[in-house]
Enzyme design. Sequence first.
Site, PDB file in Angstrom:
ATOM      1  N   LYS A  13     -10.067   0.875  -1.925  1.00  0.00           N
ATOM      2  CA  LYS A  13      -9.822   1.297  -0.490  1.00  0.00           C
ATOM      3  C   LYS A  13      -9.263   2.700  -0.715  1.00  0.00           C
ATOM      4  O   LYS A  13      -9.822   3.544   0.273  1.00  0.00           O
ATOM      5  CB  LYS A  13      -8.903   0.419   0.425  1.00  0.00           C
ATOM      6  CG  LYS A  13      -9.545  -0.925   0.245  1.00  0.00           C
ATOM      7  CD  LYS A  13      -8.793  -2.039   1.320  1.00  0.00           C
ATOM      8  CE  LYS A  13      -7.064  -2.012   1.103  1.00  0.00           C
ATOM      9  NZ  LYS A  13      -6.892  -3.021  -0.272  1.00  0.00           N
ATOM     10  N   ARG A  88      -4.086  -6.588   7.980  1.00  0.00           N
ATOM     11  CA  ARG A  88      -4.116  -7.361   6.723  1.00  0.00           C
ATOM     12  C   ARG A  88      -3.866  -8.672   7.230  1.00  0.00           C
ATOM     13  O   ARG A  88      -4.009  -9.879   6.780  1.00  0.00           O
ATOM     14  CB  ARG A  88      -3.155  -6.946   6.074  1.00  0.00           C
ATOM     15  CG  ARG A  88      -3.544  -6.168   4.612  1.00  0.00           C
ATOM     16  CD  ARG A  88      -2.086  -5.998   4.006  1.00  0.00           C
ATOM     17  NE  ARG A  88      -2.508  -5.884   2.583  1.00  0.00           N
ATOM     18  CZ  ARG A  88      -2.372  -4.484   2.072  1.00  0.00           C
ATOM     19  NH1 ARG A  88      -2.209  -3.465   2.878  1.00  0.00           N
ATOM     20  NH2 ARG A  88      -2.622  -4.467   0.554  1.00  0.00           N
ATOM     21  N   ARG A 123      -3.896   0.419 -13.426  1.00  0.00           N
ATOM     22  CA  ARG A 123      -3.584   1.451 -12.422  1.00  0.00           C
ATOM     23  C   ARG A 123      -2.182   2.200 -12.432  1.00  0.00           C
ATOM     24  O   ARG A 123      -1.341   1.402 -12.929  1.00  0.00           O
ATOM     25  CB  ARG A 123      -3.300   0.683 -11.127  1.00  0.00           C
ATOM     26  CG  ARG A 123      -3.189   1.628  -9.880  1.00  0.00           C
ATOM     27  CD  ARG A 123      -4.062   1.362  -8.468  1.00  0.00           C
ATOM     28  NE  ARG A 123      -3.277   0.314  -7.923  1.00  0.00           N
ATOM     29  CZ  ARG A 123      -3.120  -0.353  -6.747  1.00  0.00           C
ATOM     30  NH1 ARG A 123      -4.206   0.061  -6.007  1.00  0.00           N
ATOM     31  NH2 ARG A 123      -2.800  -1.170  -6.178  1.00  0.00           N
ATOM     32  N   ARG A 156       2.787   0.408 -10.875  1.00  0.00           N
ATOM     33  CA  ARG A 156       3.605  -0.133  -9.476  1.00  0.00           C
ATOM     34  C   ARG A 156       4.282  -1.322  -9.767  1.00  0.00           C
ATOM     35  O   ARG A 156       3.761  -2.234 -10.455  1.00  0.00           O
ATOM     36  CB  ARG A 156       2.798  -0.255  -8.350  1.00  0.00           C
ATOM     37  CG  ARG A 156       2.848   0.994  -7.471  1.00  0.00           C
ATOM     38  CD  ARG A 156       1.552   0.906  -6.394  1.00  0.00           C
ATOM     39  NE  ARG A 156       1.289  -0.254  -5.641  1.00  0.00           N
ATOM     40  CZ  ARG A 156       0.237  -0.574  -4.968  1.00  0.00           C
ATOM     41  NH1 ARG A 156      -0.296   0.617  -4.560  1.00  0.00           N
ATOM     42  NH2 ARG A 156       0.154  -1.656  -3.930  1.00  0.00           N
ATOM     43  N   ARG A 167      -0.662 -11.588  -4.812  1.00  0.00           N
ATOM     44  CA  ARG A 167      -1.320 -10.822  -3.834  1.00  0.00           C
ATOM     45  C   ARG A 167      -2.607 -10.985  -3.434  1.00  0.00           C
ATOM     46  O   ARG A 167      -3.109 -10.786  -2.362  1.00  0.00           O
ATOM     47  CB  ARG A 167      -1.316  -9.305  -4.111  1.00  0.00           C
ATOM     48  CG  ARG A 167       0.198  -8.617  -4.083  1.00  0.00           C
ATOM     49  CD  ARG A 167       0.443  -7.179  -4.866  1.00  0.00           C
ATOM     50  NE  ARG A 167      -0.587  -6.153  -4.409  1.00  0.00           N
ATOM     51  CZ  ARG A 167      -0.685  -5.094  -4.950  1.00  0.00           C
ATOM     52  NH1 ARG A 167      -0.633  -4.992  -6.234  1.00  0.00           N
ATOM     53  NH2 ARG A 167      -1.336  -4.123  -4.280  1.00  0.00           N
TER      54      ARG A 167
HETATM   55  P1  AMP Z   1      -1.212  -1.588  -0.623  1.00  0.00           P
HETATM   56  O1  AMP Z   1      -0.604  -0.169  -1.298  1.00  0.00           O
HETATM   57  O2  AMP Z   1      -2.177  -1.407   0.763  1.00  0.00           O
HETATM   58  O3  AMP Z   1      -1.754  -2.209  -1.620  1.00  0.00           O
HETATM   59  O4  AMP Z   1       0.154  -2.338   0.077  1.00  0.00           O
HETATM   60  C1  AMP Z   1       1.228  -2.596  -0.601  1.00  0.00           C
HETATM   61  C2  AMP Z   1       2.064  -3.662  -0.043  1.00  0.00           C
HETATM   62  O5  AMP Z   1       2.696  -2.929   0.995  1.00  0.00           O
HETATM   63  C3  AMP Z   1       1.612  -4.976   0.283  1.00  0.00           C
HETATM   64  O6  AMP Z   1       1.323  -5.884  -0.626  1.00  0.00           O
HETATM   65  C4  AMP Z   1       2.315  -5.365   1.606  1.00  0.00           C
HETATM   66  O7  AMP Z   1       3.533  -5.969   0.947  1.00  0.00           O
HETATM   67  C5  AMP Z   1       2.597  -4.193   2.033  1.00  0.00           C
HETATM   68  N1  AMP Z   1       1.710  -3.820   3.279  1.00  0.00           N
HETATM   69  C6  AMP Z   1       0.700  -2.559   3.300  1.00  0.00           C
HETATM   70  N2  AMP Z   1       0.057  -2.955   4.317  1.00  0.00           N
HETATM   71  C7  AMP Z   1       0.515  -3.941   5.031  1.00  0.00           C
HETATM   72  C8  AMP Z   1       0.058  -4.515   6.201  1.00  0.00           C
HETATM   73  N3  AMP Z   1      -0.814  -4.048   7.034  1.00  0.00           N
HETATM   74  N4  AMP Z   1       0.696  -5.815   6.700  1.00  0.00           N
HETATM   75  C9  AMP Z   1       1.750  -6.135   5.755  1.00  0.00           C
HETATM   76  N5  AMP Z   1       2.003  -5.788   4.605  1.00  0.00           N
HETATM   77  C10 AMP Z   1       1.641  -4.629   4.015  1.00  0.00           C
END
Ligand code: AMP
Length: 210
Positions: A13, A88, A123, A156, A167
């Site tokens: 994404k 999400r 990654r 990460r 996740r």
């Molecule tokens: P990402 O970088 O998009 O993979 O997000 C990493 C982490 O941030 C996720 O696993 C969640 O813990 C948190 N996070 C990011 N966006 C959201 C969201 N819209 N709702 C809830 N948690 C989020």
Amino acid sequence: MNLILLGAPGAGKGTQAEAICNKLGIPAISTGNIIREAIKNGTKTGLEAKSYMDGGGLVPDEVVIGIIKERLQDDDCKSGFILDGFPRTVAQAEALDGMGVNIDKVIEIFVPDEKIKQRLSGRRVCESCGSSYHTVYKPTKLENECDSCGGKTVLRKDDHPDTVAQRLNVYHEQTAPLKGYYEKQGKLVTVIGQEEVADTTKLTLEAVEA
Ligand code: AMP
């Protein structure tokens, strides 16, 4: 054009959001990046979010909804935006609808779980600017050093295999129902993630412009 990118963690994404951003000149907004920045800066939101993020769970809806509500009021969102990683949950999607924001299209990038697991273990992200790389598919020019800013690139914490499995569970349970939500609104388009990033980008841009 107001767009949402939907897909499992590691589906690409962020990479595709960047490509659309370059093409259309509208900002890509990643709640994950905003939260990571807040954690780095030790803000109240960051402290609240850290344990959820590290454990591979979702940060509470009210926290992320607040983040997005504030961000969408910025001037650069006036001619459109791309949401990467938000919504999400169905509750977040409902909150977005409730803000009176009209979403034009929701692009789902589909990648099977096994592929996701392989991808996330390779990654690397820059500690300083958040740029994303992959040890095999998109290596940095110098080892562990960000091409953009020279910062250190790291795995990460939530890309460790156990957390990735968690996740993915969270994605299937809480985020995947959004496909039905947006399908009903006639906004969902699915792009199949390809081996080569450039091929996925081509399909994604075609989906945006269709
Ligand atoms: P990402 O970088 O998009 O993979 O997000 C990493 C982490 O941030 C996720 O696993 C969640 O813990 C948190 N996070 C990011 N966006 C959201 C969201 N819209 N709702 C809830 N948690 C989020």
